[in-house]
Design an enzyme around this catalytic site. Structure first.
Site, PDB file in Angstrom:
ATOM      1  N   GLN A  55       0.916  -1.241  -0.105  1.00 61.49           N
ATOM      2  CA  GLN A  55      -0.101   0.011   0.199  1.00 61.49           C
ATOM      3  C   GLN A  55       0.853   1.232   0.015  1.00 61.49           C
ATOM      4  O   GLN A  55       1.751   1.425   0.758  1.00 61.49           O
ATOM      5  CB  GLN A  55      -0.877   0.203   1.084  1.00 61.49           C
ATOM      6  CG  GLN A  55      -1.960   1.181   1.298  1.00 61.49           C
ATOM      7  CD  GLN A  55      -2.791   1.367   2.468  1.00 61.49           C
ATOM      8  OE1 GLN A  55      -2.343   2.024   3.535  1.00 61.49           O
ATOM      9  NE2 GLN A  55      -4.027   1.116   2.361  1.00 61.49           N
ATOM     10  N   CYS A  85      -6.150   7.349   5.075  1.00 68.06           N
ATOM     11  CA  CYS A  85      -5.511   7.817   6.321  1.00 68.06           C
ATOM     12  C   CYS A  85      -5.737   9.384   6.789  1.00 68.06           C
ATOM     13  O   CYS A  85      -5.840  10.211   5.974  1.00 68.06           O
ATOM     14  CB  CYS A  85      -3.779   7.729   6.136  1.00 68.06           C
ATOM     15  SG  CYS A  85      -2.759   8.227   7.648  1.00 68.06           S
TER      16      CYS A  85
HETATM   17  C1  LIG Z   1      -2.397   1.848  14.631  1.00 64.91           C
HETATM   18  C2  LIG Z   1      -3.030   1.919  13.126  1.00 64.91           C
HETATM   19  C3  LIG Z   1      -2.364   2.003  11.887  1.00 64.91           C
HETATM   20  C4  LIG Z   1      -3.002   1.892  10.765  1.00 64.91           C
HETATM   21  N1  LIG Z   1      -2.435   2.355   9.436  1.00 64.91           N
HETATM   22  C5  LIG Z   1      -3.163   1.925   8.394  1.00 64.91           C
HETATM   23  C6  LIG Z   1      -2.450   2.136   6.896  1.00 64.91           C
HETATM   24  O1  LIG Z   1      -1.270   2.180   7.174  1.00 64.91           O
HETATM   25  N2  LIG Z   1      -3.154   1.924   5.979  1.00 64.91           N
HETATM   26  C7  LIG Z   1      -4.476   1.802   5.955  1.00 64.91           C
HETATM   27  O2  LIG Z   1      -5.286   1.505   4.875  1.00 64.91           O
HETATM   28  N3  LIG Z   1      -4.991   1.734   7.140  1.00 64.91           N
HETATM   29  C8  LIG Z   1      -4.340   1.972   8.361  1.00 64.91           C
HETATM   30  N4  LIG Z   1      -5.114   1.880   9.520  1.00 64.91           N
HETATM   31  C9  LIG Z   1      -6.488   1.667   9.467  1.00 64.91           C
HETATM   32  C10 LIG Z   1      -7.121   0.146   9.566  1.00 64.91           C
HETATM   33  O3  LIG Z   1      -6.486  -0.448   8.441  1.00 64.91           O
HETATM   34  C11 LIG Z   1      -8.534   0.184   9.484  1.00 64.91           C
HETATM   35  O4  LIG Z   1      -9.011   0.559   8.500  1.00 64.91           O
HETATM   36  C12 LIG Z   1      -9.035   0.502  10.720  1.00 64.91           C
HETATM   37  O5  LIG Z   1      -8.281   0.318  11.969  1.00 64.91           O
HETATM   38  C13 LIG Z   1     -10.554  -0.084  11.025  1.00 64.91           C
HETATM   39  O6  LIG Z   1     -10.485  -1.333  10.990  1.00 64.91           O
HETATM   40  P1  LIG Z   1     -10.144  -2.309  12.344  1.00 64.91           P
HETATM   41  O7  LIG Z   1     -11.344  -1.945  13.239  1.00 64.91           O
HETATM   42  O8  LIG Z   1     -10.622  -3.663  11.635  1.00 64.91           O
HETATM   43  O9  LIG Z   1      -8.822  -2.134  13.012  1.00 64.91           O
HETATM   44  C14 LIG Z   1      -4.341   1.955  10.883  1.00 64.91           C
HETATM   45  C15 LIG Z   1      -5.232   1.748  11.821  1.00 64.91           C
HETATM   46  C16 LIG Z   1      -4.505   1.754  13.218  1.00 64.91           C
HETATM   47  C17 LIG Z   1      -5.107   1.421  14.174  1.00 64.91           C
END
Ligand SMILES: Cc1cc2nc3c(=O)[nH]c(=O)nc-3n(C[C@H](O)[C@H](O)[C@H](O)COP(=O)(O)O)c2cc1C
Length: 340
Positions: A55, A85
């Site tokens: 990504q 982001c």
């Molecule tokens: C610490 C952290 C770092 C993240 N970094 C990225 C990233 O680099 N790229 C991305 O697409 N989403 C990133 N996200 C978002 C997650 O991919 C995801 O969309 C979001 O946490 C919701 O999904 P979840 O509830 O399963 O964690 C990040 C989330 C967290 C908490």
């Protein structure tokens, strides 16, 4: 997840089974195209991780194209563009969810990448910039026209950050509006929840981020149930082994101090749902060396195996929630600080 899903963490999870696709941390094309060692390091992956998507994020078309070609060159199976982001530093430079405010720019970026790339191009986005400007259906249709082959929607707006719950209605709306596969994302931490999301939205895939830190077997368990099997239930020995395996993988890749920090980061989530988990987490946070951390893991699991009480003996459900993708914020959180 930036700062989490690195080479080590991804392999740990992939080995537990059930993972359909692994994705890198988001990688800055500004860094990549200026030979920043950190960005290059973030593109490393192992054969066992395939299919593997890199990504990238950025706001400048030329650099996005160059970054995409670099990902193809290192052998990535898929190139994913970050359009979600919310970090101010990323948005200010036109990248991440900033692209949701500038669709002509996003269209140019996707079109130009598509022209140059031979591996599939996918897009990860949020629902919109603010509640008043939700535009994910429009973005998805436009992306499909540009040749994007898979849309992944995190059901929150940029403005929302990580607050509230993800709105999966938009996943269903996008699924209705485009022909390409659509995956949903946000707050999936159980088998039941994942299955419900598939059912409710008709989506083709579910992405799991933070839930994998709490339960590295979640992908395998979902796959089991989808295939009519009883979900895999890890034993205490397997839970202990996964922590030890993580530490071993970390130590192959980095010095002791950062490895301790990463271990504490995972422990903060992994201890959720474990008996005496809060107390166990504290012993890990206060470990100052590899020896100490390994000893503490040993003591904890031996106590549980013997059926004895560890700490207060309570089932831990209130582990700290990761609610930011700003890694500096994660580092500043005292739970993740490495003891000197
Ligand atoms: C610490 C952290 C770092 C993240 N970094 C990225 C990233 O680099 N790229 C991305 O697409 N989403 C990133 N996200 C978002 C997650 O991919 C995801 O969309 C979001 O946490 C919701 O999904 P979840 O509830 O399963 O964690 C990040 C989330 C967290 C908490």
């Amino acid at each position: 997840m930036a700062g989490v899903t690195d080479y080590t963490f991804r392999r740990l999870i992939k080995r537990r089974g059930g993972v359909g696709l692994s994705v890198s941390e988001f990688i800055s094309v500004e860094g990549l195209t200026r030979s920043n060692p950190k960005s290059k390091r973030q593109m490393r992956f192992a054969e066992e991780e395939r299919p593997f998507a890199v990504q990238i994020f950025g706001g400048q078309t030329e650099r996005m194209v160059l970054g995409a070609l670099m990902a193809e060159e290192v052998g990535a199976d898929i190139l994913d563009v970050n359009c979600g982001c919310p970090a101010p530093k990323v948005v200010k430079n036109g990248g991440g969810s900033g692209l949701l405010k500038d669709l002509p720019r996003l269209e140019t970026i996707l079109t130009e990448i598509k022209k140059s790339l031979s591996i599939p191009l996918t897009l990860k986005m949020r629902t919109g910039f603010t509640d008043a400007t939700i535009n994910c259906v429009e973005v998805a249709k436009m992306a499909e026209q540009c040749g994007v082959e898979h849309i992944q929607l995190h059901g929150r707006t940029k403005e929302q950050g990580y607050k509230g719950l993800a709105n999966w209605d938009w996943v269903r709306e996008i699924k209705r509006a485009v022909k390409i596969p659509v995956s949903g994302n946000g707050d999936v931490t159980s088998i039941e929840n994942a299955l419900k999301r598939f059912d409710e939205t008709g989506c083709d895939g579910v992405l799991i981020g933070r839930g994998a830190m709490q339960n590295p077997w979640i992908f395998r368990q979902i796959e089991d149930v989808m295939n009519g099997r009883a979900p895999f239930e890890p034993t205490l020995e397997e839970k202990q082994a996964v922590l030890l395996e993580f530490f071993e993988l970390l130590r192959e890749d980095m010095p002791e101090l950062p490895a301790l920090g990463k271990m504490k980061q995972l422990a903060g989530q992994f201890t959720k749902g474990l008996v005496g988990g809060a107390h166990f987490r504290q012993t890990l946070y206060h470990s100052h060396s590899a020896r100490e951390i390994l000893d503490n893991i040993g003591v904890y699991f031996t106590t549980l195996t013997k059926g004895e009480t560890f700490g207060d003996g309570l089932l831990e459900t209130e582990a700290p929630v990761i609610d930011s993708c700003d890694i500096s914020a994660v580092a500043e959180n005292e739970h993740y600080k490495v003891a000197a």
